[in-house]
Design a protein around this motif. Structure first.
Motif, PDB file in Angstrom:
ATOM      1  N   ASN A 223       0.818  -1.207   0.000  1.00  0.00           N
ATOM      2  CA  ASN A 223       0.000   0.000   0.000  1.00  0.00           C
ATOM      3  C   ASN A 223       0.854   1.260   0.000  1.00  0.00           C
ATOM      4  O   ASN A 223       0.409   2.315  -0.427  1.00  0.00           O
ATOM      5  CB  ASN A 223      -0.946   0.016   1.202  1.00  0.00           C
ATOM      6  N   ARG A 224       2.096   1.130   0.473  1.00  0.00           N
ATOM      7  CA  ARG A 224       2.985   2.297   0.415  1.00  0.00           C
ATOM      8  C   ARG A 224       3.354   2.604  -1.029  1.00  0.00           C
ATOM      9  O   ARG A 224       3.741   3.727  -1.349  1.00  0.00           O
ATOM     10  CB  ARG A 224       4.234   2.053   1.259  1.00  0.00           C
ATOM     11  N   HIS A 227      -0.095   3.941  -2.885  1.00  0.00           N
ATOM     12  CA  HIS A 227      -0.344   5.297  -2.473  1.00  0.00           C
ATOM     13  C   HIS A 227       0.330   6.294  -3.434  1.00  0.00           C
ATOM     14  O   HIS A 227      -0.295   7.255  -3.871  1.00  0.00           O
ATOM     15  CB  HIS A 227       0.147   5.366  -1.026  1.00  0.00           C
ATOM     16  N   HIS A 228       1.590   5.998  -3.829  1.00  0.00           N
ATOM     17  CA  HIS A 228       2.242   6.853  -4.834  1.00  0.00           C
ATOM     18  C   HIS A 228       1.647   6.575  -6.217  1.00  0.00           C
ATOM     19  O   HIS A 228       1.481   7.480  -7.033  1.00  0.00           O
ATOM     20  CB  HIS A 228       3.738   6.558  -4.908  1.00  0.00           C
ATOM     21  N   ILE A 231      -1.543   8.482  -7.162  1.00  0.00           N
ATOM     22  CA  ILE A 231      -1.334   9.898  -7.475  1.00  0.00           C
ATOM     23  C   ILE A 231      -0.651  10.015  -8.831  1.00  0.00           C
ATOM     24  O   ILE A 231      -1.010  10.857  -9.657  1.00  0.00           O
ATOM     25  CB  ILE A 231      -0.475  10.593  -6.397  1.00  0.00           C
TER      26      ILE A 231
ATOM     27  N   ASP B  46      -4.691   4.486   3.184  1.00  0.00           N
ATOM     28  CA  ASP B  46      -3.564   5.383   3.452  1.00  0.00           C
ATOM     29  C   ASP B  46      -3.750   6.076   4.792  1.00  0.00           C
ATOM     30  O   ASP B  46      -2.839   6.141   5.615  1.00  0.00           O
ATOM     31  CB  ASP B  46      -3.471   6.482   2.380  1.00  0.00           C
ATOM     32  N   LYS B  47      -4.961   6.575   4.993  1.00  0.00           N
ATOM     33  CA  LYS B  47      -5.260   7.290   6.219  1.00  0.00           C
ATOM     34  C   LYS B  47      -5.195   6.332   7.406  1.00  0.00           C
ATOM     35  O   LYS B  47      -4.635   6.662   8.460  1.00  0.00           O
ATOM     36  CB  LYS B  47      -6.658   7.900   6.106  1.00  0.00           C
ATOM     37  N   MET B  49      -3.443   3.751   7.679  1.00  0.00           N
ATOM     38  CA  MET B  49      -2.054   3.373   7.963  1.00  0.00           C
ATOM     39  C   MET B  49      -1.236   4.568   8.422  1.00  0.00           C
ATOM     40  O   MET B  49      -0.083   4.418   8.827  1.00  0.00           O
ATOM     41  CB  MET B  49      -1.397   2.794   6.707  1.00  0.00           C
ATOM     42  N   ILE B  51      -0.216   7.079   6.425  1.00  0.00           N
ATOM     43  CA  ILE B  51       0.782   7.460   5.411  1.00  0.00           C
ATOM     44  C   ILE B  51       0.541   8.918   5.031  1.00  0.00           C
ATOM     45  O   ILE B  51      -0.599   9.321   4.783  1.00  0.00           O
ATOM     46  CB  ILE B  51       0.664   6.577   4.162  1.00  0.00           C
ATOM     47  N   LYS B  52       1.627   9.653   4.954  1.00  0.00           N
ATOM     48  CA  LYS B  52       1.506  11.073   4.595  1.00  0.00           C
ATOM     49  C   LYS B  52       1.268  11.217   3.103  1.00  0.00           C
ATOM     50  O   LYS B  52       1.514  10.316   2.331  1.00  0.00           O
ATOM     51  CB  LYS B  52       2.774  11.826   4.990  1.00  0.00           C
ATOM     52  N   ARG B  53       0.812  12.387   2.708  1.00  0.00           N
ATOM     53  CA  ARG B  53       0.547  12.667   1.303  1.00  0.00           C
ATOM     54  C   ARG B  53       1.785  12.373   0.451  1.00  0.00           C
ATOM     55  O   ARG B  53       2.904  12.685   0.833  1.00  0.00           O
ATOM     56  CB  ARG B  53       0.188  14.150   1.183  1.00  0.00           C
ATOM     57  N   SER B  54       1.557  11.778  -0.711  1.00  0.00           N
ATOM     58  CA  SER B  54       2.675  11.417  -1.591  1.00  0.00           C
ATOM     59  C   SER B  54       3.381  12.667  -2.101  1.00  0.00           C
ATOM     60  O   SER B  54       2.743  13.674  -2.397  1.00  0.00           O
ATOM     61  CB  SER B  54       2.156  10.613  -2.771  1.00  0.00           C
TER      62      SER B  54
END
Lengths: 471, 181
Positions: A223-224, A227-228, A231, B46-47, B49, B51-54
């Motif tokens: 998911n990391r 996440h990129h 976008i 994302d939230k 977990m 995770i900060k904004r890409s």
């Protein structure tokens, strides 16, 4: 059915698809989706497939022979003459570039508009974009006459210290087409990475595992990374949207910047873009109907998808029809006698047969899509999509040949017909296009697996919809 | 810390709501070196977990500015500085005629930098992973959500982390030996 999948069904959120037709039929589980798409890749190569491939590859081969002949002897072997300096070469170039536009429209514009139905068709449409642009590049390179000097089109430091002419729309075209090809390819490949990883983990054959393993670049579904990824996908969609509108606009400027009556009109950029999307959807429709039947993907490519595509064809078809009538109107309203003469000549002159073929195929034939029953009739839409393909080819031919064949000096008027070489090259580009598409349909996931999974009912958390995601 | 070759703990989830809930709990428990592997992007994960904004849009921005500068610079320098050629009396450089190429190279620059940025941030290509031989892990690209907690996380303990994952609803919870020697 496992417990979880049962749960997913039970918990399916009624707000996911409010009173809408399901985009995936038969409520498959996640595993079903993987298995269905992977089975195409894993299935044995049949004799029918090989036979079809041989036919298309022979077409491509024959086209390459004709192309080789052209390169060896020169473009004198084509039917071009003095007033008509652009013939099938540029017609086919514009035709193929146009075909490509549906792919980017589906992958970028429909993505930004959150049209979830795009997920079933975007992969194959994007593939068609890339293959079509390759065919277009083949046409335009052969048209240069000495394609081995193609690098003269690029601004590179040379012994004469001269540079290319950036004031010429032909130069803009070089940049537009190359950018389009590069960006489409990246967009397509990035979309493929998660699906290639799925295949890597799913397929049994060691060779396939290795190849998909290398191509998926080690994607784990983290998911990391997603996440990129999301976008990045959004940004690529965002910049591809103006790009798809720009490419055919720039192609149209090849004509409009010239002073030929019939070319020198401001309506060309939007008119070309609408036509490109129109023809692109027709080609996607033709091939998708075959793919859907042969690979048995009716579960994913449903009548709703086809219905939506037919609506877009109806809309763009009418834009094109509007452009045809507006061209005629302006030719009269401008008071420009040359302009007026060219358009009367276009409709009633030597190439009237081409003009009326175009009008019948592009304006009249899609009107049947006003009826829902017909929008959902596979045989009718198949025939209409082929009509549109033919009509859009004739549109480009009409624009090019009729404007050129009677120029300002009656003494130099002429008539253009292609030779066997030009016809063979055109057949060859179809061969290249279909061969690449067949290979794609067999070895690459034809449906965006991860995207379809993401829109299955119950696949998204009920309380987590505050973050916008991958449609 | 467990034995030196321990990669971490793995748990499978099949219900997406339970997964998001578990992710929130793991985030709140203060784990840092952990991840969720999913077959498709899950909204709101994302939230959950934390995770900060890409930062990928910064890459795109650099590409955009680079592309535009290249286009303007190239057309101005070649046309109006390096070798002036009078063609039909048109200007040697005007922003009007430079627009198409300005636009195309801006898009090209943005796209290339976005793609490279994505590869960089996702560490692609990396053709190995310490969990790669694990059967649960392989299901993450198919139909299962897989939570991995790395052994080198400060809060990791083979016993405690596994029981935590079980309590969060994970199934088939186990520790994995690193596939990398």
């Amino acid at each position: 059915m496992t417990e979880v999948q049962e749960q997913q069904k039970l918990h399916a959120d009624p707000h996911d698809e409010p009173v809408r037709e399901a985009l995936v039929l038969g409520s498959p589980t996640l595993r079903d989706v993987t298995a269905r798409i992977a089975s195409i890749v894993e299935s044995k190569i049949t004799a029918k497939y090989l036979l079809t491939l041989m036919v298309t590859a022979s077409m491509a081969g024959w086209g390459l022979v004709a192309l080789g002949y052209t390169i060896f002897v020169g473009i004198g072997v084509w039917g071009l003459n003095n007033p008509v300096g652009w013939g099938w070469d540029i017609t086919n170039f514009v035709f193929w570039i146009g075909i490509g536009h549906a792919g980017t429209l589906i992958s970028a514009i429909l993505y930004l508009f959150r049209q979830k139905w795009r997920t079933a068709i975007n992969r194959s449409a994007e593939a068609m974009t890339i293959f079509a642009v390759l065919c277009a590049m083949t046409m335009v390179l052969s048209h240069t006459g000495r394609p081995w000097l193609f690098y003269w089109l690029l601004p590179y430091p040379n012994q004469m210290q001269m540079w290319v002419n950036f004031r010429s729309p032909l130069m803009w075209d070089v940049f537009a087409v190359n950018t389009y090809f590069t960006v489409s390819l990246m967009f397509w490949f990035i979309g493929l990475i998660p699906d290639l990883a799925t295949l890597r983990n799913y397929v049994k054959s060691k060779i396939a595992k290795t190849v998909y393993g290398i191509l998926s670049l080690g994607w784990t579904g983290s998911n990391r990374s997603w996440h990129h990824y999301e976008i990045a996908y959004m940004i690529l969609a965002g910049i591809s949207t103006p790009l798809v509108l720009s490419v055919h606009s720039v192609v149209s400027m090849d004509f409009t910047v010239g002073i030929m009556p019939g070319w020198h009109t401001t309506i060309f950029p939007p008119y070309f873009v609408a036509g490109a999307i129109f023809s692109g959807f027709a080609m996607v429709m033709t091939l998708l109907l075959i793919v859907r039947e042969v690979l048995d993907l009716k579960q994913f490519i449903t009548l709703k998808h086809l219905d939506n595509m037919n609506r877009i064809m109806l809309a763009t078809g009418m834009m094109v029809g509007y452009a045809y009538s507006m061209e005629m109107f302006i030719a009269w309203y401008s008071g420009n006698p040359w302009e007026k003469w060219v358009f009367i000549n276009r409709a009633f002159g030597d190439y009237a047969w081409a003009y009326w073929t175009m009008v019948t195929c592009n304006v009249v034939s899609p009107q049947v899509f006003w009826f829902k029953k017909i929008r959902r009739s596979i045989p009718v839409m198949f025939v209409i999509s082929i009509f549109i393909n033919i009509g859009m080819w004739f549109e480009r031919f009409t624009i090019i040949a009729t404007s050129l064949h009677h120029d300002f000096l009656p003494a130099s008027w002429g008539y253009y017909s292609p030779t066997w070489v030009e016809i063979s090259i055109f057949v060859g580009t179809f061969g290249i296009f279909l061969t690449l598409f067949l290979l794609f349909a067999k070895f690459v996931p034809v449906i965006a697996i991860s995207e379809v999974k993401g829109i299955l009912p119950g696949s998204q958390p009920k309380h987590g919809s505050h973050t916008e995601g991958h449609a | 810390m467990a034995s030196s070759n321990l990669a971490g703990a793995i748990a499978e989830f099949t219900d997406v709501n339970a997964l998001v809930h578990a992710a929130e709990k793991l985030r709140d428990a203060g784990f840092r070196k952990w991840d969720v592997h999913t077959p498709y992007p899950v909204h709101g994960l994302d939230k959950a977990m934390g995770i900060k904004r890409s930062i990928i849009s910064y890459f795109s921005f650099v590409g955009m500015v680079g592309g535009l500068t290249t286009a303007l610079g190239l057309q101005w320098w070649t046309g109006a500085d390096s070798y002036k050629l009078n063609i039909g009396g048109k200007g040697f450089f005007d922003w009007q005629f430079s627009m198409p190429i300005d636009f195309e190279l801006t898009v090209l620059g943005t796209a290339i930098f976005t793609a490279l940025g994505l590869f960089h941030l996702c560490k692609l290509p990396t053709w190995y992973n310490k969990y790669q031989e694990d059967e649960s892990f392989k299901k993450a690209t198919d139909d299962t959500f897989v939570v991995t907690i790395d052994a080198n996380d400060d809060r990791f303990s083979a016993e405690g982390t596994q029981s935590l994952l079980v309590s969060l609803g994970g199934s088939n919870v186990h520790v994995v030996e690193s596939a990398l020697k």
